[in-house]
Scaffold this motif. Sequence first.
Motif, PDB file in Angstrom:
ATOM      1  N   LEU A  69      35.814 104.489  67.627  1.00  0.00           N
ATOM      2  CA  LEU A  69      36.279 105.776  67.116  1.00  0.00           C
ATOM      3  C   LEU A  69      37.441 106.244  67.975  1.00  0.00           C
ATOM      4  O   LEU A  69      37.316 106.328  69.204  1.00  0.00           O
ATOM      5  CB  LEU A  69      35.153 106.822  67.199  1.00  0.00           C
ATOM      6  CG  LEU A  69      34.644 107.405  65.883  1.00  0.00           C
ATOM      7  CD1 LEU A  69      34.032 106.303  65.040  1.00  0.00           C
ATOM      8  CD2 LEU A  69      33.644 108.497  66.138  1.00  0.00           C
ATOM      9  N   LEU A  70      38.574 106.511  67.337  1.00  0.00           N
ATOM     10  CA  LEU A  70      39.747 107.047  68.024  1.00  0.00           C
ATOM     11  C   LEU A  70      40.099 106.192  69.235  1.00  0.00           C
ATOM     12  O   LEU A  70      40.443 106.699  70.306  1.00  0.00           O
ATOM     13  CB  LEU A  70      39.512 108.506  68.428  1.00  0.00           C
ATOM     14  CG  LEU A  70      39.102 109.441  67.288  1.00  0.00           C
ATOM     15  CD1 LEU A  70      38.878 110.853  67.812  1.00  0.00           C
ATOM     16  CD2 LEU A  70      40.135 109.454  66.173  1.00  0.00           C
ATOM     17  N   GLY A  71      39.963 104.882  69.083  1.00  0.00           N
ATOM     18  CA  GLY A  71      40.377 103.945  70.115  1.00  0.00           C
ATOM     19  C   GLY A  71      39.356 103.641  71.184  1.00  0.00           C
ATOM     20  O   GLY A  71      39.636 102.872  72.100  1.00  0.00           O
ATOM     21  N   GLU A 165      40.218 115.613  65.534  1.00  0.00           N
ATOM     22  CA  GLU A 165      41.154 114.675  64.925  1.00  0.00           C
ATOM     23  C   GLU A 165      40.489 113.923  63.774  1.00  0.00           C
ATOM     24  O   GLU A 165      41.172 113.462  62.854  1.00  0.00           O
ATOM     25  CB  GLU A 165      41.647 113.684  65.976  1.00  0.00           C
ATOM     26  CG  GLU A 165      42.388 114.347  67.122  1.00  0.00           C
ATOM     27  CD  GLU A 165      42.596 113.412  68.288  1.00  0.00           C
ATOM     28  OE1 GLU A 165      42.765 112.193  68.046  1.00  0.00           O
ATOM     29  OE2 GLU A 165      42.586 113.878  69.443  1.00  0.00           O
ATOM     30  N   LEU A 166      39.172 113.791  63.850  1.00  0.00           N
ATOM     31  CA  LEU A 166      38.381 113.125  62.822  1.00  0.00           C
ATOM     32  C   LEU A 166      37.236 114.043  62.434  1.00  0.00           C
ATOM     33  O   LEU A 166      36.498 114.518  63.298  1.00  0.00           O
ATOM     34  CB  LEU A 166      37.834 111.797  63.352  1.00  0.00           C
ATOM     35  CG  LEU A 166      36.760 111.082  62.516  1.00  0.00           C
ATOM     36  CD1 LEU A 166      37.330 110.639  61.170  1.00  0.00           C
ATOM     37  CD2 LEU A 166      36.195 109.890  63.282  1.00  0.00           C
ATOM     38  N   SER A 192      43.187 118.318  55.655  1.00  0.00           N
ATOM     39  CA  SER A 192      43.792 116.998  55.503  1.00  0.00           C
ATOM     40  C   SER A 192      45.302 117.067  55.634  1.00  0.00           C
ATOM     41  O   SER A 192      45.930 116.173  56.221  1.00  0.00           O
ATOM     42  CB  SER A 192      43.395 116.413  54.148  1.00  0.00           C
ATOM     43  OG  SER A 192      43.942 115.131  53.955  1.00  0.00           O
ATOM     44  N   ALA A 193      45.912 118.140  55.124  1.00  0.00           N
ATOM     45  CA  ALA A 193      47.366 118.279  55.173  1.00  0.00           C
ATOM     46  C   ALA A 193      47.884 118.382  56.601  1.00  0.00           C
ATOM     47  O   ALA A 193      49.057 118.066  56.863  1.00  0.00           O
ATOM     48  CB  ALA A 193      47.798 119.500  54.363  1.00  0.00           C
ATOM     49  N   THR A 194      47.039 118.797  57.537  1.00  0.00           N
ATOM     50  CA  THR A 194      47.463 118.889  58.942  1.00  0.00           C
ATOM     51  C   THR A 194      47.433 117.540  59.642  1.00  0.00           C
ATOM     52  O   THR A 194      47.864 117.425  60.790  1.00  0.00           O
ATOM     53  CB  THR A 194      46.564 119.857  59.733  1.00  0.00           C
ATOM     54  OG1 THR A 194      45.250 119.297  59.845  1.00  0.00           O
ATOM     55  CG2 THR A 194      46.490 121.227  59.071  1.00  0.00           C
ATOM     56  N   GLY A 195      46.892 116.506  58.993  1.00  0.00           N
ATOM     57  CA  GLY A 195      46.816 115.187  59.612  1.00  0.00           C
ATOM     58  C   GLY A 195      45.439 114.808  60.091  1.00  0.00           C
ATOM     59  O   GLY A 195      45.246 113.704  60.608  1.00  0.00           O
ATOM     60  N   THR A 196      44.457 115.692  59.941  1.00  0.00           N
ATOM     61  CA  THR A 196      43.093 115.377  60.340  1.00  0.00           C
ATOM     62  C   THR A 196      42.520 114.294  59.421  1.00  0.00           C
ATOM     63  O   THR A 196      42.661 114.365  58.198  1.00  0.00           O
ATOM     64  CB  THR A 196      42.198 116.624  60.268  1.00  0.00           C
ATOM     65  OG1 THR A 196      42.737 117.627  61.127  1.00  0.00           O
ATOM     66  CG2 THR A 196      40.767 116.311  60.689  1.00  0.00           C
ATOM     67  N   THR A 197      41.874 113.292  59.996  1.00  0.00           N
ATOM     68  CA  THR A 197      41.243 112.230  59.227  1.00  0.00           C
ATOM     69  C   THR A 197      39.912 112.727  58.688  1.00  0.00           C
ATOM     70  O   THR A 197      39.121 113.324  59.427  1.00  0.00           O
ATOM     71  CB  THR A 197      41.017 110.991  60.109  1.00  0.00           C
ATOM     72  OG1 THR A 197      42.254 110.610  60.704  1.00  0.00           O
ATOM     73  CG2 THR A 197      40.470 109.826  59.308  1.00  0.00           C
ATOM     74  N   LEU A 198      39.645 112.492  57.402  1.00  0.00           N
ATOM     75  CA  LEU A 198      38.397 112.920  56.773  1.00  0.00           C
ATOM     76  C   LEU A 198      37.574 111.704  56.379  1.00  0.00           C
ATOM     77  O   LEU A 198      38.088 110.755  55.786  1.00  0.00           O
ATOM     78  CB  LEU A 198      38.671 113.752  55.522  1.00  0.00           C
ATOM     79  CG  LEU A 198      39.482 115.039  55.679  1.00  0.00           C
ATOM     80  CD1 LEU A 198      39.634 115.710  54.317  1.00  0.00           C
ATOM     81  CD2 LEU A 198      38.822 115.987  56.661  1.00  0.00           C
TER      82      LEU A 198
END
Length: 270
Positions: A69-71, A165-166, A192-198
């Motif tokens: 998760l997230l690297g 972020e997720l 989602s429009a802000t770049g958050t992963t769903l």
Amino acid sequence: MSQHPAAGTAVRLRDASIGYGDVPIVSRVDLTVRYGEALAVLGSNGSGKTTLARGLLGLAPVLGGEVELLGAPVGRLRERGRVGYVPQRHTVSGAVPATVREVVAVGRLARLGLFRRLGAADRAAVGEAVAAVGLADRMEEPVASLSGGQQRRVLVARALAAQPELLIMDEPTAGVDAASQDALAAVLARVSATGTTLLVVTHETGPLSGVLTRAVVVDHGRIRYDGPLAGADAAAGPGRHDHCGPPAEPAGTGYRLDQPTVTTGSRGSR
């Protein structure tokens, strides 16, 4: 919310098996979710879709393979606030009365730790999260006075308060009315429009079809389909969204109002 390059990877599973005890519910799954994607995880009851999500959160053990998760390997992400979670629970209830502000403020603990007071930036994040779900005018009201759909939105705000972020959600539209489903869809579209992963676990995508763009269909612990949301129903095949499948997955603990509370200052200053 944070922005990420399109090439980044938010979730990666390689030959991953997830289960309980030594019994795998999800078996040898490969899955990659890039930053900014909006993914539906579909399947019938008992298919393994909730176990898959719980494995990402460290709530179900990884029995084999790799989950990142997230690297970072699952369970080793140092900043817990980078991942938000809305559990499969229709309402917020508990023996301890709490206002909308107090419940949502608990979401900042992932960023702060248990023993730090909220600062100005934290209070602003709580206010923004409540406003994002359309409940700014209910901030000081007891959560118990809200409808079931509004309480679901409070849980979403609690997750958003950490500015993740997720964002992982388990059946967010289940058991709430059409108006609340529409309100939630609007919230997730903005997030989602802000770049958050769903990553949304659900048995049906209708209310969120304008937000979710990709789907995986989990069937008997395997990924049967991975592609555009529009093709998921056909790929699932007849009868795949019923109540068949392996034994039911253990339920999550969910969120309780008797979890740690956050000191935000005197009530008069709110």
